[in-house]
Structures are given as C-alpha cells and as structure tokens.
Design a protein around this motif. Structure first.
Motif, PDB file in Angstrom:
ATOM      1  N   GLN A   1       9.916  14.854 -16.769  1.00  0.00           N
ATOM      2  CA  GLN A   1      10.503  15.816 -15.829  1.00  0.00           C
ATOM      3  C   GLN A   1       9.431  16.635 -15.130  1.00  0.00           C
ATOM      4  O   GLN A   1       9.544  16.922 -13.941  1.00  0.00           O
ATOM      5  CB  GLN A   1      11.486  16.743 -16.554  1.00  0.00           C
ATOM      6  N   PHE A   2       8.379  16.999 -15.863  1.00  0.00           N
ATOM      7  CA  PHE A   2       7.299  17.766 -15.251  1.00  0.00           C
ATOM      8  C   PHE A   2       6.517  16.922 -14.246  1.00  0.00           C
ATOM      9  O   PHE A   2       5.884  17.460 -13.338  1.00  0.00           O
ATOM     10  CB  PHE A   2       6.340  18.292 -16.326  1.00  0.00           C
ATOM     11  N   GLN A   3       6.549  15.602 -14.403  1.00  0.00           N
ATOM     12  CA  GLN A   3       5.766  14.722 -13.541  1.00  0.00           C
ATOM     13  C   GLN A   3       6.597  13.924 -12.550  1.00  0.00           C
ATOM     14  O   GLN A   3       6.029  13.159 -11.767  1.00  0.00           O
ATOM     15  CB  GLN A   3       4.952  13.744 -14.400  1.00  0.00           C
ATOM     16  N   SER A   4       7.897  14.086 -12.573  1.00  0.00           N
ATOM     17  CA  SER A   4       8.756  13.303 -11.678  1.00  0.00           C
ATOM     18  C   SER A   4       8.364  13.509 -10.219  1.00  0.00           C
ATOM     19  O   SER A   4       8.328  14.636  -9.730  1.00  0.00           O
ATOM     20  CB  SER A   4      10.225  13.718 -11.871  1.00  0.00           C
TER      21      SER A   4
ATOM     22  N   THR B   1       2.037  15.684 -10.381  1.00  0.00           N
ATOM     23  CA  THR B   1       1.716  14.271 -10.217  1.00  0.00           C
ATOM     24  C   THR B   1       0.247  14.128  -9.839  1.00  0.00           C
ATOM     25  O   THR B   1      -0.290  14.911  -9.056  1.00  0.00           O
ATOM     26  CB  THR B   1       2.593  13.633  -9.131  1.00  0.00           C
ATOM     27  N   PHE B   2      -0.382  13.098 -10.381  1.00  0.00           N
ATOM     28  CA  PHE B   2      -1.807  12.880 -10.154  1.00  0.00           C
ATOM     29  C   PHE B   2      -2.059  11.961  -8.959  1.00  0.00           C
ATOM     30  O   PHE B   2      -1.208  11.154  -8.581  1.00  0.00           O
ATOM     31  CB  PHE B   2      -2.465  12.282 -11.401  1.00  0.00           C
ATOM     32  N   ASN B   3      -3.247  12.119  -8.413  1.00  0.00           N
ATOM     33  CA  ASN B   3      -3.699  11.282  -7.306  1.00  0.00           C
ATOM     34  C   ASN B   3      -4.153   9.927  -7.862  1.00  0.00           C
ATOM     35  O   ASN B   3      -4.859   9.875  -8.861  1.00  0.00           O
ATOM     36  CB  ASN B   3      -4.873  11.971  -6.598  1.00  0.00           C
ATOM     37  N   ASP B   4      -3.763   8.843  -7.225  1.00  0.00           N
ATOM     38  CA  ASP B   4      -4.174   7.525  -7.664  1.00  0.00           C
ATOM     39  C   ASP B   4      -5.322   6.966  -6.825  1.00  0.00           C
ATOM     40  O   ASP B   4      -5.720   5.807  -7.008  1.00  0.00           O
ATOM     41  CB  ASP B   4      -2.988   6.554  -7.621  1.00  0.00           C
TER      42      ASP B   4
ATOM     43  N   CYS C   1      11.167  24.670 -20.790  1.00  0.00           N
ATOM     44  CA  CYS C   1      12.425  24.443 -20.081  1.00  0.00           C
ATOM     45  C   CYS C   1      12.509  23.012 -19.569  1.00  0.00           C
ATOM     46  O   CYS C   1      11.502  22.390 -19.225  1.00  0.00           O
ATOM     47  CB  CYS C   1      12.548  25.399 -18.897  1.00  0.00           C
ATOM     48  N   CYS C   2      13.732  22.509 -19.517  1.00  0.00           N
ATOM     49  CA  CYS C   2      13.965  21.188 -18.952  1.00  0.00           C
ATOM     50  C   CYS C   2      15.289  21.202 -18.199  1.00  0.00           C
ATOM     51  O   CYS C   2      16.068  22.159 -18.281  1.00  0.00           O
ATOM     52  CB  CYS C   2      13.982  20.121 -20.044  1.00  0.00           C
ATOM     53  N   ASP C   3      15.528  20.149 -17.446  1.00  0.00           N
ATOM     54  CA  ASP C   3      16.775  19.984 -16.695  1.00  0.00           C
ATOM     55  C   ASP C   3      17.757  19.244 -17.594  1.00  0.00           C
ATOM     56  O   ASP C   3      17.529  18.092 -17.968  1.00  0.00           O
ATOM     57  CB  ASP C   3      16.500  19.192 -15.421  1.00  0.00           C
TER      58      ASP C   3
ATOM     59  N   ILE D   1       8.884  24.163 -10.891  1.00  0.00           N
ATOM     60  CA  ILE D   1       9.856  25.230 -11.133  1.00  0.00           C
ATOM     61  C   ILE D   1      10.194  25.318 -12.622  1.00  0.00           C
ATOM     62  O   ILE D   1      10.275  26.411 -13.195  1.00  0.00           O
ATOM     63  CB  ILE D   1      11.142  24.996 -10.322  1.00  0.00           C
ATOM     64  N   LEU D   2      10.383  24.175 -13.261  1.00  0.00           N
ATOM     65  CA  LEU D   2      10.681  24.168 -14.692  1.00  0.00           C
ATOM     66  C   LEU D   2       9.538  24.784 -15.492  1.00  0.00           C
ATOM     67  O   LEU D   2       9.761  25.519 -16.457  1.00  0.00           O
ATOM     68  CB  LEU D   2      10.956  22.742 -15.171  1.00  0.00           C
TER      69      LEU D   2
END
Length: 210
Positions: free
Chosen positions: A126-129, A6-9, A82-84, A136-137
């Motif tokens: 999913q990578f950014q949730s 996740t990026f900084n806003d 990979c994904c969930d 981990i993914l």
C-alpha cells in the motif's frame, strides 16, 4: 493524494524516489535522505540496489521514522501504522465529508521497533502502490505516532500547521519526519527572543541551512 513511495527504475538512479506532482516533496525528501543514509551505512554506499534491497531499506526507514516519533501512552511507547481497510468505517456528516481515504483508514499499534518494521512490511504494497495513497497513509501514521497534543506542544505558535500554502509540507512536518518532533525552526537548540522561547533542533543532531 496520488503519491506513494515508488522507486526510480532508471539505471544508476534506482535509489531515488519518484515524485509525480508538487506537494509531498517534504515527506519524500526526508524519506529519501534516510534511504540514502541507510544505503551508505549498510550497503557500502551501493546506490544501485536491487528491488528486494530497496524494499528492505524502505521498510526500515519508514519504521524508524514512525518509531522515532512515537509517543508514550500509559507508560508504553507506541507507534501507529495506518493502512487502507478497503471499506468505510464511518460516513459523511455535517462535520466530515468523505475523501476516499480517511473513512477507510485502520491502524495497528506497535510497541517495539521490530514490531513496527513487521507492520510496515505487511502493508508495504500500500505504501508503494503506484499513484496510490502511500504518502497520505504514512502521514496519518506519523501524526498518530507522535500524537496531536504532542505535535501542538512542539510548535512555537498555536495556529501553525503541518501543511503550508498550496498543499506543500511545512518545515514543521519535515522536522517531524527527520527528528521525530515538529519544531518550527532549523537552528540548533532553543533561542530566547525577548522572553519568547523559539524551539529548534535538539542535540545531538543539527541541520545544514542554505
């Protein structure tokens, strides 16, 4: 476990990834370095990108890391993403205890960099949730792309690991992210130490050691 990309806003820090707790700093630092490199090379050094630009850059960087590490299977280079899946694929046993992630993982095989980018883009939420499992993914994707046997062959010592004490990333894991192989050292090339070969960073790249 709860760490994603996740990026900084915060104003003028929009290029930065946010780390919530200690542990995944090695992966985050490697991805962050490549995000900055991509912004410098393709966005004229713009370090206050829009959200759409950040997502585009992150997609390219994650895909590039996986494709760089990708190994060959039956003569074809394959990267794994990979994904969930949202449901358990197998259950706890004497050899495995459910952890809420591993048993739900499913993966896609990608035979080109473009296909890897498309797959990463599909699962980017999913990578950014926020406080999700993205890190981990991505780690699972990286290990599968390189291959367990190839990772073992990269190491100097058979008992080395990608995770160090207290759950921190080892140098091997940082090198796997940055270079595509899990060398244990940061010096250039290999060094012969009394007959034992210590594996370093292969040309044309090098690392700055502080």
């Amino acid at each position: 476990v709860q760490q994603s990309f996740t990026f900084n806003d915060t104003f003028e820090l929009e290029f930065g990834l946010v780390q919530h707790k200690g542990g995944p700093c090695g992966i985050l630092a490697a991805v962050q370095a490549l995000v900055i490199k991509h912004l410098m090379n393709h966005y004229c050094g713009k370090l206050s990108p829009s959200n759409a630009e950040r997502q585009q850059v992150l997609t390219k960087v994650l895909a590039l890391i996986l494709w760089q590490a990708a190994n060959y299977e039956s003569g074809s280079k394959l990267a794994y993403v990979c994904c969930d899946s949202g449901r358990s694929k197998f259950h706890s046993s004497l050899l495995y205890r459910n952890d809420g992630i591993t048993e739900k993982v499913q993966f896609s095989r990608c035979s080109t960099l473009a296909a890897t980018e498309n797959c990463v883009q599909e699962f980017l939420p999913q990578f950014q949730s926020p406080m999700g499992k993205g890190c981990i993914l991505f780690l699972y994707s990286l290990i599968l792309s390189r291959g367990v046997n190839a990772i073992k062959a990269d190491l100097d010592e058979p008992d080395s690991a990608l995770m160090a004490n207290h759950g921190y990333c080892s140098q091997e894991l940082v090198n796997l992210c940055m270079m595509g192989y899990s060398a244990q050292n940061v010096f250039n090339n290999n060094i012969d130490l009394d007959g034992k070969i210590l594996k370093g960073i292969r040309e044309p790249r090098g690392t700055l050691v502080y």
